[in-house]
Design a protein around this motif. Structure first.
Motif, PDB file in Angstrom:
ATOM      1  N   ILE A   7      27.750  46.776  50.592  1.00  0.00           N
ATOM      2  CA  ILE A   7      28.507  46.166  49.504  1.00  0.00           C
ATOM      3  C   ILE A   7      29.962  46.608  49.581  1.00  0.00           C
ATOM      4  O   ILE A   7      30.246  47.802  49.684  1.00  0.00           O
ATOM      5  CB  ILE A   7      27.917  46.563  48.133  1.00  0.00           C
ATOM      6  N   PRO A   8      30.940  45.693  49.565  1.00  0.00           N
ATOM      7  CA  PRO A   8      32.354  46.071  49.641  1.00  0.00           C
ATOM      8  C   PRO A   8      32.754  46.871  48.407  1.00  0.00           C
ATOM      9  O   PRO A   8      32.151  46.749  47.353  1.00  0.00           O
ATOM     10  CB  PRO A   8      33.069  44.714  49.693  1.00  0.00           C
ATOM     11  N   SER A   9      33.798  47.704  48.549  1.00  0.00           N
ATOM     12  CA  SER A   9      34.151  48.603  47.454  1.00  0.00           C
ATOM     13  C   SER A   9      35.392  48.183  46.687  1.00  0.00           C
ATOM     14  O   SER A   9      35.476  48.379  45.481  1.00  0.00           O
ATOM     15  CB  SER A   9      34.341  50.025  47.992  1.00  0.00           C
ATOM     16  N   GLY A  10      36.421  47.634  47.349  1.00  0.00           N
ATOM     17  CA  GLY A  10      37.641  47.270  46.651  1.00  0.00           C
ATOM     18  C   GLY A  10      37.459  46.044  45.785  1.00  0.00           C
ATOM     19  O   GLY A  10      36.758  45.101  46.176  1.00  0.00           O
ATOM     20  N   PRO A  11      38.118  45.993  44.592  1.00  0.00           N
ATOM     21  CA  PRO A  11      37.959  44.836  43.698  1.00  0.00           C
ATOM     22  C   PRO A  11      38.305  43.509  44.364  1.00  0.00           C
ATOM     23  O   PRO A  11      37.601  42.516  44.180  1.00  0.00           O
ATOM     24  CB  PRO A  11      38.936  45.149  42.556  1.00  0.00           C
ATOM     25  N   GLU A  12      39.387  43.493  45.165  1.00  0.00           N
ATOM     26  CA  GLU A  12      39.785  42.232  45.803  1.00  0.00           C
ATOM     27  C   GLU A  12      38.720  41.766  46.790  1.00  0.00           C
ATOM     28  O   GLU A  12      38.384  40.567  46.859  1.00  0.00           O
ATOM     29  CB  GLU A  12      41.126  42.397  46.525  1.00  0.00           C
ATOM     30  N   VAL A  13      38.181  42.730  47.563  1.00  0.00           N
ATOM     31  CA  VAL A  13      37.149  42.387  48.543  1.00  0.00           C
ATOM     32  C   VAL A  13      35.882  41.931  47.832  1.00  0.00           C
ATOM     33  O   VAL A  13      35.217  40.977  48.239  1.00  0.00           O
ATOM     34  CB  VAL A  13      36.862  43.591  49.468  1.00  0.00           C
ATOM     35  N   ILE A  14      35.533  42.639  46.758  1.00  0.00           N
ATOM     36  CA  ILE A  14      34.332  42.264  45.987  1.00  0.00           C
ATOM     37  C   ILE A  14      34.493  40.864  45.411  1.00  0.00           C
ATOM     38  O   ILE A  14      33.561  40.058  45.429  1.00  0.00           O
ATOM     39  CB  ILE A  14      34.065  43.288  44.861  1.00  0.00           C
ATOM     40  N   GLU A  15      35.702  40.550  44.909  1.00  0.00           N
ATOM     41  CA  GLU A  15      35.958  39.212  44.366  1.00  0.00           C
ATOM     42  C   GLU A  15      35.743  38.154  45.445  1.00  0.00           C
ATOM     43  O   GLU A  15      35.148  37.104  45.192  1.00  0.00           O
ATOM     44  CB  GLU A  15      37.381  39.128  43.819  1.00  0.00           C
ATOM     45  N   GLY A  16      36.239  38.436  46.659  1.00  0.00           N
ATOM     46  CA  GLY A  16      36.066  37.482  47.747  1.00  0.00           C
ATOM     47  C   GLY A  16      34.607  37.271  48.089  1.00  0.00           C
ATOM     48  O   GLY A  16      34.159  36.130  48.305  1.00  0.00           O
ATOM     49  N   THR A  17      33.852  38.373  48.116  1.00  0.00           N
ATOM     50  CA  THR A  17      32.420  38.289  48.391  1.00  0.00           C
ATOM     51  C   THR A  17      31.705  37.529  47.273  1.00  0.00           C
ATOM     52  O   THR A  17      30.809  36.712  47.518  1.00  0.00           O
ATOM     53  CB  THR A  17      31.814  39.693  48.541  1.00  0.00           C
ATOM     54  N   LEU A  18      32.127  37.806  46.046  1.00  0.00           N
ATOM     55  CA  LEU A  18      31.495  37.182  44.886  1.00  0.00           C
ATOM     56  C   LEU A  18      31.641  35.666  44.921  1.00  0.00           C
ATOM     57  O   LEU A  18      30.706  34.926  44.597  1.00  0.00           O
ATOM     58  CB  LEU A  18      32.133  37.749  43.610  1.00  0.00           C
ATOM     59  N   ASN A  19      32.793  35.205  45.345  1.00  0.00           N
ATOM     60  CA  ASN A  19      33.053  33.760  45.398  1.00  0.00           C
ATOM     61  C   ASN A  19      32.149  33.035  46.386  1.00  0.00           C
ATOM     62  O   ASN A  19      31.886  31.838  46.245  1.00  0.00           O
ATOM     63  CB  ASN A  19      34.514  33.497  45.754  1.00  0.00           C
ATOM     64  N   SER A  20      31.669  33.773  47.405  1.00  0.00           N
ATOM     65  CA  SER A  20      30.838  33.127  48.428  1.00  0.00           C
ATOM     66  C   SER A  20      29.342  33.308  48.185  1.00  0.00           C
ATOM     67  O   SER A  20      28.525  32.788  48.941  1.00  0.00           O
ATOM     68  CB  SER A  20      31.188  33.700  49.803  1.00  0.00           C
ATOM     69  N   LEU A  21      29.005  34.045  47.122  1.00  0.00           N
ATOM     70  CA  LEU A  21      27.587  34.322  46.860  1.00  0.00           C
ATOM     71  C   LEU A  21      26.985  33.305  45.897  1.00  0.00           C
ATOM     72  O   LEU A  21      27.623  32.932  44.906  1.00  0.00           O
ATOM     73  CB  LEU A  21      27.423  35.708  46.240  1.00  0.00           C
ATOM     74  N   PRO A  22      25.753  32.900  46.133  1.00  0.00           N
ATOM     75  CA  PRO A  22      25.044  32.087  45.133  1.00  0.00           C
ATOM     76  C   PRO A  22      24.554  32.993  44.001  1.00  0.00           C
ATOM     77  O   PRO A  22      24.601  34.223  44.107  1.00  0.00           O
ATOM     78  CB  PRO A  22      23.862  31.522  45.922  1.00  0.00           C
ATOM     79  N   ASP A  23      24.098  32.367  42.928  1.00  0.00           N
ATOM     80  CA  ASP A  23      23.514  33.151  41.846  1.00  0.00           C
ATOM     81  C   ASP A  23      22.324  33.946  42.378  1.00  0.00           C
ATOM     82  O   ASP A  23      21.501  33.414  43.130  1.00  0.00           O
ATOM     83  CB  ASP A  23      23.038  32.242  40.708  1.00  0.00           C
ATOM     84  N   GLY A  24      22.245  35.206  41.957  1.00  0.00           N
ATOM     85  CA  GLY A  24      21.133  36.028  42.424  1.00  0.00           C
ATOM     86  C   GLY A  24      21.368  37.480  42.098  1.00  0.00           C
ATOM     87  O   GLY A  24      22.414  37.858  41.547  1.00  0.00           O
ATOM     88  N   PRO A  25      20.416  38.345  42.437  1.00  0.00           N
ATOM     89  CA  PRO A  25      20.510  39.765  42.087  1.00  0.00           C
ATOM     90  C   PRO A  25      21.764  40.450  42.622  1.00  0.00           C
ATOM     91  O   PRO A  25      22.362  41.266  41.920  1.00  0.00           O
ATOM     92  CB  PRO A  25      19.248  40.363  42.715  1.00  0.00           C
ATOM     93  N   GLN A  26      22.167  40.130  43.874  1.00  0.00           N
ATOM     94  CA  GLN A  26      23.331  40.819  44.423  1.00  0.00           C
ATOM     95  C   GLN A  26      24.591  40.449  43.643  1.00  0.00           C
ATOM     96  O   GLN A  26      25.498  41.267  43.478  1.00  0.00           O
ATOM     97  CB  GLN A  26      23.528  40.492  45.902  1.00  0.00           C
ATOM     98  N   ARG A  27      24.635  39.244  43.126  1.00  0.00           N
ATOM     99  CA  ARG A  27      25.772  38.817  42.311  1.00  0.00           C
ATOM    100  C   ARG A  27      25.837  39.659  41.025  1.00  0.00           C
ATOM    101  O   ARG A  27      26.919  40.052  40.578  1.00  0.00           O
ATOM    102  CB  ARG A  27      25.644  37.334  41.982  1.00  0.00           C
ATOM    103  N   ILE A  28      24.684  39.938  40.448  1.00  0.00           N
ATOM    104  CA  ILE A  28      24.628  40.794  39.256  1.00  0.00           C
ATOM    105  C   ILE A  28      25.232  42.152  39.557  1.00  0.00           C
ATOM    106  O   ILE A  28      26.031  42.704  38.784  1.00  0.00           O
ATOM    107  CB  ILE A  28      23.168  40.959  38.768  1.00  0.00           C
ATOM    108  N   ASP A  29      24.876  42.716  40.716  1.00  0.00           N
ATOM    109  CA  ASP A  29      25.347  44.042  41.083  1.00  0.00           C
ATOM    110  C   ASP A  29      26.856  44.064  41.323  1.00  0.00           C
ATOM    111  O   ASP A  29      27.553  44.995  40.913  1.00  0.00           O
ATOM    112  CB  ASP A  29      24.614  44.535  42.323  1.00  0.00           C
ATOM    113  N   LEU A  30      27.378  43.029  41.968  1.00  0.00           N
ATOM    114  CA  LEU A  30      28.805  42.977  42.239  1.00  0.00           C
ATOM    115  C   LEU A  30      29.613  42.826  40.946  1.00  0.00           C
ATOM    116  O   LEU A  30      30.647  43.467  40.770  1.00  0.00           O
ATOM    117  CB  LEU A  30      29.120  41.823  43.189  1.00  0.00           C
ATOM    118  N   ILE A  31      29.129  41.984  40.039  1.00  0.00           N
ATOM    119  CA  ILE A  31      29.823  41.816  38.757  1.00  0.00           C
ATOM    120  C   ILE A  31      29.803  43.125  37.982  1.00  0.00           C
ATOM    121  O   ILE A  31      30.802  43.521  37.370  1.00  0.00           O
ATOM    122  CB  ILE A  31      29.187  40.676  37.935  1.00  0.00           C
ATOM    123  N   ASP A  32      28.683  43.827  38.037  1.00  0.00           N
ATOM    124  CA  ASP A  32      28.572  45.115  37.357  1.00  0.00           C
ATOM    125  C   ASP A  32      29.631  46.091  37.888  1.00  0.00           C
ATOM    126  O   ASP A  32      30.271  46.818  37.118  1.00  0.00           O
ATOM    127  CB  ASP A  32      27.176  45.687  37.568  1.00  0.00           C
TER     128      ASP A  32
END
Length: 656
Positions: A7-32
């Motif tokens: 899982i990426p650590s920086g907010p900008e990187v996490i945001e980029g990853t979040l944009n490419s993820l479908p709804d699901g458990p990993q999305r919950i973790d990244l938003i958290d």
């Protein structure tokens, strides 16, 4: 399966990853992960993510237990705490109440030490904001009790900051100063790697110091403290809190008559659109209106008052104090321009909106309404209507008297609150002193002299018979046991794992050095108990195990002791110590015949029961003793059941 290492650590990187993820458990973790920072740095984005997270937690409820086991997080707890913190930062206390309570319920039902400390500190601030000082003090006491056992400079700094604000409510400014300086020292030391939340608390601490200086009439020092708060927010991008610190500084400058300088801070708020806070933006516009009024720019003042009023009226629950203030400010603008008739109409329009009646106790409203009637008196006098001017001046006198009476009542309430706070502190000091005295007595009574004498005598026997290896082995075990005993007495709680190991070592030494291998024992834990996480009061069971040896098995060539730990509700354990000794009746007979033991009583067990009573508010039988018998009526030993309050010895996750 969620791979946390990927899982990426920086907010900008996490945001980029979040944009490419479908709804699901990993999305919950990244938003958290993002919410932990964005609540303090990007409040608008935090609100967007909270809306998404709420829906995700509902849609993927079935997958959450597995995800939480993998990550060590409680996503519902984090969601409610983030929402509550965001609302609280914008002074939306009513909206913050429900998520605060939801987070509190989760932490107390299934949270660990980190969760409970985090919500207790946050909830203390919330209750203080609501003026519920006694309940706030209760939660702060819980924080300090936990911090005694689980020291953390980070959490102690946050608790000290909250304590400072609580003292402000009690008007105990010297004590508030001490607490704020304690928080500042901890947050500027080398022991904490500061997170966005810690920088937020640093800014709160400086704002608290500024408030102390304000109340002491030391404007320059207040300005300096507010500037420190602003600087910290700007350097670490704490956008959620920045507008409010700028408002504090701007208002202080207005009170000092420095209207031009104050304007720069209010304009900064407007320039950033208050980072999404409509309340902060409205307050900035209103204060700009005040500044332009004093600078003689009437049109500008009127424009900004209009903007402020529009924002306040768009609020779900408009603040009538603010709306009344704007209305009366408009009247002063009209009076300054000699528009007496228009000023009278404006005041008469604003007075009903203030909703002041005979039950009103808010001194701000009473003061404003009193001033309004004084303005009416002046305006009518300038129009030649002296009868109306006299009538309104009489009304002004009535409201002015009510205002001063209310101030007197508030002062009496302040003195009463200070007295209750001092009384509470003295009671807490007495309880802590009593607890310390009990711990000292427990240390003195912890190891029975018979055990110490027999253990050392047996080791000496091994040495005299040239059994050096055995002597060395048990001397090392004995030394380790003594060292643990001394170490543990400095801690309020130890883990259940540490208690189990200590009892095992204690019984093992007794087995070989006192019973020549003829003592058998078991120390068992119920499978539901997490022994590395659960914390219990230090060496709470050893006196009962010692009692079983000294009384039940004393003089016997062999014997058996069973120690079992079982869950007992959500906050307690049941510890059961069972021996197959001679029983209490026989023990009493033996003691009656032994002149050296006729007045003997177990100080350790007596002290332990007193400790248990201090550690919980529950009124219960902490210790129950049962005599055991064989079917033929012969004594079969004794069973002691000890109900023990527990906490978490270690957090399941790091605090942030």
């Amino acid at each position: 399966m969620l791979d946390r290492d990927s899982i990426p650590s920086g907010p900008e990187v996490i945001e980029g990853t979040l944009n490419s993820l479908p709804d699901g458990p990993q999305r919950i973790d990244l938003i958290d992960s993002l919410l932990g920072q964005y609540v303090y740095t990007r409040p608008r984005r935090a609100r967007e993510l909270l809306c998404q997270q709420q829906q995700l937690l509902t849609d993927h409820a079935a997958a959450l237990p597995k995800l939480e086991n993998q990550t060590g997080r409680d996503y519902h707890f984090n969601y409610h705490l983030a929402l509550a913190s965001l609302e609280s930062q914008e002074y939306r206390y009513e909206q913050a109440d429900a998520p605060f309570r939801a987070a509190l319920d989760i932490a107390e039902e299934r949270g660990d030490i980190a969760d409970r400390l985090e919500i207790y500190i946050a909830y203390t601030g919330h209750l203080s904001n609501l003026g519920q000082t006694e309940e706030a003090s209760d939660y702060l006491d819980r924080c300090y009790r936990l911090l005694e056992s689980y020291p953390s400079d980070q959490l102690r700094a946050r608790a000290a900051c909250r304590h400072g604000y609580l003292y402000l409510l009690y008007f105990s400014y010297p004590k508030a100063t001490i607490k704020f300086l304690e928080a500042e020292t901890l947050l500027t030391g080398d022991t904490i790697e500061l997170s966005p939340k810690d920088h937020y608390f640093y800014s709160l601490t400086q704002a608290g110091i500024g408030a102390v200086y304000q109340n002491s009439g030391e404007s320059d020092q207040a300005v300096a403290a507010f500037e420190k708060a602003i600087d910290r927010c700007e350097r670490f991008d704490l956008r959620a809190r920045l507008p409010w610190h700028q408002l504090n500084l701007g208002k202080e400058l207005v009170s000092s008559g420095e209207y031009g300088e104050a304007l720069t801070y209010f304009q900064s708020i407007v320039g950033s659109d208050a980072n999404g806070s409509a309340s902060a933006l409205a307050a900035a516009y209103a204060n700009m209106g005040v500044c332009y009024h004093h600078l003689g720019q009437t049109d500008q003042a009127s424009t900004y008052l209009d903007r402020a009023e529009d924002l306040y009226r768009n609020e779900k629950s408009p603040e009538r104090v603010e709306l009344a203030s704007i209305g009366f400010m408009r009247a002063t603008l009209l009076m300054d321009n000699g528009q007496w008739g228009a000023a009278i109409r404006q005041i008469n329009l604003t007075l009903p909106a203030a909703e002041v009646n005979e039950r009103t106790s808010d001194p701000r409203l009473l003061s404003m309404v009193a001033d309004a009637y004084l303005y009416l008196s002046i305006a009518h006098a300038n129009t030649g209507d002296y009868q109306a001017a006299y009538h309104h001046h009489c009304t002004y006198d009535q409201y002015n008297l009510r205002f001063h009476n209310q101030i007197d009542i508030m002062r009496q309430q302040q003195f009463a609150a200070q007295f209750r706070a001092e009384e509470r502190e003295q009671e807490n000091k007495q309880l802590k002193l009593k607890a310390s005295q009990l711990k000292l007595r427990a240390l003195r009574a912890q190891m029975n002299p018979h055990f110490l004498y027999n253990a050392l005598n047996s080791i000496q026997s091994f040495i005299s018979t040239n059994n050096a290896a055995t002597a060395s082995k048990y001397l090392a075990k004995f030394a380790m046991l003594m060292r643990q005993s001394l170490e543990y007495t400095n801690r309020e709680y130890i883990s259940l794992e540490e208690e189990r190991q200590f009892l095992t070592d204690y019984l093992e030494i007794n087995r070989h050095l006192r019973f020549e291998g003829q003592l058998t024992f078991t120390v068992t834990l119920d499978g539901e108990l997490e022994e590395d996480i659960i914390g219990i009061p230090t060496m709470i069971l050893q006196p009962y195990v010692e009692n079983a040896i000294e009384h039940g098995l004393r003089g016997q060539p062999s014997g058996h002791i069973d120690v079992a730990f079982l869950p007992d509700g959500e906050d307690h354990l049941l510890a059961i110590v069972t021996d197959n000794g001679i029983g209490r009746v026989k023990v009493s007979e033996v003691q009656a015949r032994d002149p050296t033991r006729v007045h003997h009583q177990s100080r350790g067990t007596e002290i332990t029961e007193s400790r248990l009573q201090l550690l919980s508010d529950e009124q219960t039988n902490w210790v129950e003793i049962t005599d055991l018998y064989h079917p033929d009526g012969e004594a079969a030993g004794t069973q002691v059941q000890v109900r023990i309050p527990f906490s978490d010895a270690l957090p399941r996750r790091a605090t942030g």
